[in-house]
Design an enzyme around this catalytic site. Structure first.
Site, PDB file in Angstrom:
ATOM      1  N   GLU A 256       0.885  -1.177   0.000  1.00 16.04           N
ATOM      2  CA  GLU A 256       0.000   0.000   0.000  1.00 16.04           C
ATOM      3  C   GLU A 256       0.914   1.216   0.000  1.00 16.04           C
ATOM      4  OE1 GLU A 256      -3.190  -0.023  -0.240  1.00 16.04           O
ATOM      5  OE2 GLU A 256      -3.704  -2.084   0.227  1.00 16.04           O
ATOM      6  N   CYS A 290      -2.475   9.110   2.227  1.00 19.10           N
ATOM      7  CA  CYS A 290      -2.170   8.613   0.878  1.00 19.10           C
ATOM      8  C   CYS A 290      -3.334   8.865  -0.066  1.00 19.10           C
ATOM      9  CB  CYS A 290      -1.845   7.132   0.936  1.00 19.10           C
ATOM     10  SG  CYS A 290      -3.161   6.205   1.722  1.00 19.10           S
TER      11      CYS A 290
HETATM   12  P1  NAP Z   1       7.993   5.282   4.898  1.00 18.50           P
HETATM   13  O1  NAP Z   1       9.124   6.172   5.165  1.00 18.50           O
HETATM   14  O2  NAP Z   1       8.049   4.436   3.682  1.00 18.50           O
HETATM   15  O3  NAP Z   1       7.815   4.385   6.211  1.00 18.50           O
HETATM   16  C1  NAP Z   1       6.775   3.466   6.370  1.00 18.50           C
HETATM   17  C2  NAP Z   1       7.228   2.373   7.308  1.00 18.50           C
HETATM   18  O4  NAP Z   1       8.312   1.661   6.716  1.00 18.50           O
HETATM   19  C3  NAP Z   1       7.746   2.886   8.656  1.00 18.50           C
HETATM   20  O5  NAP Z   1       7.414   1.972   9.647  1.00 18.50           O
HETATM   21  C4  NAP Z   1       9.240   2.905   8.415  1.00 18.50           C
HETATM   22  O6  NAP Z   1      10.012   2.844   9.592  1.00 18.50           O
HETATM   23  C5  NAP Z   1       9.397   1.645   7.606  1.00 18.50           C
HETATM   24  N1  NAP Z   1      10.649   1.594   6.850  1.00 18.50           N
HETATM   25  C6  NAP Z   1      11.397   2.620   6.391  1.00 18.50           C
HETATM   26  N2  NAP Z   1      12.504   2.125   5.763  1.00 18.50           N
HETATM   27  C7  NAP Z   1      12.439   0.776   5.850  1.00 18.50           C
HETATM   28  C8  NAP Z   1      13.289  -0.283   5.422  1.00 18.50           C
HETATM   29  N3  NAP Z   1      14.415  -0.047   4.756  1.00 18.50           N
HETATM   30  N4  NAP Z   1      12.926  -1.544   5.710  1.00 18.50           N
HETATM   31  C9  NAP Z   1      11.775  -1.802   6.368  1.00 18.50           C
HETATM   32  N5  NAP Z   1      10.941  -0.845   6.801  1.00 18.50           N
HETATM   33  C10 NAP Z   1      11.249   0.435   6.534  1.00 18.50           C
HETATM   34  O7  NAP Z   1       6.630   6.070   4.771  1.00 18.50           O
HETATM   35  P2  NAP Z   1       6.044   7.161   5.779  1.00 18.50           P
HETATM   36  O8  NAP Z   1       6.722   8.438   5.489  1.00 18.50           O
HETATM   37  O9  NAP Z   1       6.055   6.646   7.175  1.00 18.50           O
HETATM   38  O10 NAP Z   1       4.521   7.176   5.336  1.00 18.50           O
HETATM   39  C11 NAP Z   1       4.062   7.997   4.327  1.00 18.50           C
HETATM   40  C12 NAP Z   1       3.895   7.246   3.015  1.00 18.50           C
HETATM   41  O11 NAP Z   1       2.990   6.165   3.216  1.00 18.50           O
HETATM   42  C13 NAP Z   1       3.268   8.102   1.952  1.00 18.50           C
HETATM   43  O12 NAP Z   1       3.918   7.919   0.733  1.00 18.50           O
HETATM   44  C14 NAP Z   1       1.824   7.599   1.893  1.00 18.50           C
HETATM   45  O13 NAP Z   1       1.191   7.823   0.655  1.00 18.50           O
HETATM   46  C15 NAP Z   1       2.019   6.168   2.185  1.00 18.50           C
HETATM   47  N6  NAP Z   1       0.749   5.571   2.676  1.00 18.50           N
HETATM   48  C16 NAP Z   1       0.096   4.721   1.853  1.00 18.50           C
HETATM   49  C17 NAP Z   1      -1.111   4.170   2.249  1.00 18.50           C
HETATM   50  C18 NAP Z   1      -1.862   3.229   1.356  1.00 18.50           C
HETATM   51  O14 NAP Z   1      -2.738   2.527   1.861  1.00 18.50           O
HETATM   52  N7  NAP Z   1      -1.580   3.162   0.060  1.00 18.50           N
HETATM   53  C19 NAP Z   1      -1.650   4.495   3.501  1.00 18.50           C
HETATM   54  C20 NAP Z   1      -0.949   5.376   4.317  1.00 18.50           C
HETATM   55  C21 NAP Z   1       0.271   5.894   3.893  1.00 18.50           C
HETATM   56  P3  NAP Z   1      10.535   4.203  10.293  1.00 18.50           P
HETATM   57  O15 NAP Z   1       9.358   4.810  10.893  1.00 18.50           O
HETATM   58  O16 NAP Z   1      11.523   3.735  11.267  1.00 18.50           O
HETATM   59  O17 NAP Z   1      11.152   5.030   9.199  1.00 18.50           O
END
Ligand code: NAP
Length: 485
Positions: A256, A290
């Site tokens: 997602e 998102c």
């Molecule tokens: P993110 O930076 O990708 O982080 C999401 C999760 O992944 C966090 O728990 C993060 O941990 C973890 N993560 C980061 N790097 C990782 C790695 N190398 N290996 C494993 N896990 C890792 O995203 P965000 O900034 O938190 O969230 C915003 C994004 O989510 C936006 O792009 C939004 O559109 C998207 N989103 C999508 C949906 C959907 O249903 N399509 C819903 C909500 C949000 P840390 O917190 O430690 O960095």
């Protein structure tokens, strides 16, 4: 009152039914984005903790997968009830660590709990089939079984609902789980783990590992072939890396990812509905969603009136700490997130866009940005192409339906599109043609536990919620039965 609430939340790792410190005793700070004050510290999971969680998830899988579906459904139902009874406290906790207003947090608690209620009902409806094979020489039995131990990774923007969308179907299907919550918002998930324990979730089925190093916790799980599924909600950039990491062991994946939702207003739309839909689609969760409308494409004959009304509504929204009465717009999650919004708005302004309200961050403590409407946004402005994740509405115009569709699809993302029109033929025509996984027609809200949530293109694959949601956690098994007739 806030400190009492924080005192009550567990701050250790939840490891297969036990609360304990990280292997090396380390901890990290959790901050209130509304005043930049530290709320508390939580345990910082290490790779040794991840390895222990993997062993626990693997060890518990067989027995958990064999529990009667009704039993699993009843755990989910009790968890829904507990969340509903405690919604005020849960919402307040979420506001403290994430920033959104308490009113919005309450809406998230309801939405999040609904996934537990929905999947409590789905748990007992996992069906297979029985049939005669075409040659008539035997029978085919098709059944479903849990995929096995899962690793579930959640973002900070909906600290609870992005978790229950995964935990609900995983519990219903009979999968064990390791959850890695976002570093910025671990408290809501730790609190949820305690609630699930109280609802009767057996020890070993769930571990929750907050950490300052996502890869330290997630990589050992993906490198282990006994972990059979990874579900991720977050950015497309991180999602791509995780797809690569799953390749050697071919774990099943749900992705997602990011969005860049177009919001189309046709000349025959009800402007009242379009403006109120715009506020919902843009301002829910401070714009940090998102499915937030990222860009508004409005028919040129009504654009001036739409901008005037949207500007009036946006400038009337009260900005402040999410716990204050009447606040509609809380802080953004971090200084980095606010700086990204500043960068995108400044880029648009420097290319000739005009702010009819807002256009700048709010001075003082906390990561606030003023609700903003931009007009005359040129096609090459970055804000039309990148996910803004903030309270900013850029407006551009179109003259024909084909042009509106071309603008809507001018993105690598494909999560959701919104369209406002009173012409039913057009609604269906455009709704079916636009390249997104979801379409809001005359509504600014598509999220619903009973509906399949998910995207196409760079917004990912897999669906959460609806009948489809549980399938992501089930493998199909076929038994060929030879018969002598
Ligand atoms: P993110 O930076 O990708 O982080 C999401 C999760 O992944 C966090 O728990 C993060 O941990 C973890 N993560 C980061 N790097 C990782 C790695 N190398 N290996 C494993 N896990 C890792 O995203 P965000 O900034 O938190 O969230 C915003 C994004 O989510 C936006 O792009 C939004 O559109 C998207 N989103 C999508 C949906 C959907 O249903 N399509 C819903 C909500 C949000 P840390 O917190 O430690 O960095």
């Amino acid at each position: 009152m806030s400190s009492e609430l924080i005192d009550r939340v567990p701050k250790q790792i939840f490891l297969a039914g036990r609360w304990r410190d990280a292997a090396d005793g380390s901890r990290f700070a959790v901050q209130d984005p509304g005043n930049e004050q530290q709320l508390c510290e939580v345990a910082d999971a290490q790779d040794a903790d991840a390895r222990e969680a993997i062993e626990a998830a693997v060890a518990a899988q067989e027995e958990w997968g064999a529990t009667p579906p009704r039993e699993r459904g009843e755990i989910l139902r009790r968890a829904w009830q507990l969340m509903t009874d405690r919604a005020d406290d849960i919402a307040r906790l979420m506001t403290l660590e994430m920033g959104k207003s308490v009113e919005e947090s309450k809406a998230e608690v309801t939405y999040a709990a609904e996934f537990f209620r929905w999947f409590s009902e789905e748990a007992v409806r996992v069906e297979g089939r029985y049939g005669r094979n075409p040659a008539g020489t035997g029978r085919m039995i098709v059944t479903k079984r849990p995929v096995g131990p899962c690793v579930l990774i959640t973002p900070w923007n909906f600290p609870l609902a992005m978790g229950t969308r995964k935990l609900g179907p995983a519990i219903a299907a009979g999968c064990t789980m390791i959850v890695k919550p976002a570093q910025l918002t671990p408290l809501s998930m730790l609190n949820l783990a305690a609630l699930l324990q109280e609802a009767g979730l057996p020890d070993g089925v769930l571990s929750v590992l907050p950490t300052t190093s996502a890869s330290r916790v997630v990589s050992p799980a993906l490198e282990d072939p006994r972990i059979r599924k990874m579900s991720f909600t977050g950015s497309t950039e991180v999602g791509r890396k995780l797809v690569e990491q799953c390749a050697p062991n071919l774990q099943r994946m749900s992705m997602e990812l990011g969005g860049n939702a177009p919001f189309l207003v046709f000349e025959d739309a009800s402007l009242d509905d379009a403006v109120s839909g715009a506020i919902t689609a843009k301002m829910r969760n401070n714009g940090e969603s998102c499915v937030a409308a990222n860009r508004f494409h409005v028919h040129s004959s009504i654009a001036e009136e739409f901008v005037r009304r949207l500007t009036d509504e946006m400038s009337a929204l009260k900005v402040g700490h999410g716990t204050e009465d009447g606040v509609k717009v809380g802080p953004l999650i971090s200084a980095d997130q606010r700086d990204k919004v500043v960068e995108l708005v400044d880029d648009a302004l420097s290319r000739g866009a005009r702010a009819t309200t807002g256009g700048k961050p709010v001075d003082g403590e906390g990561f606030f940005y003023a609700p903003t409407v931009l007009t005359d946004v040129p096609p090459d402005a970055r804000i039309l192409h990148e996910e803004v994740f903030g309270p900013v509405a850029p407006v551009t115009t179109f003259d024909t339906e084909d042009e509106a569709l071309r603008l809507a699809d001018d993105t690598e993302f494909g999560l959701v599109a919104y369209l406002f029109t009173r012409d039913l033929d057009r609604a269906i025509r455009v709704g079916e043609r636009v390249s997104t996984g979801m379409v809001g027609i005359n509504t600014g809200m598509v999220s619903n536990a009973a509906a399949p949530f998910g995207g196409v293109k760079q917004s990912g694959f897999g669906r959460e919620g609806g009948d489809e949601g549980i399938e992501e956690y089930l493998d199909v098994k076929y038994l060929a039965l030879g018969l002598k007739e």
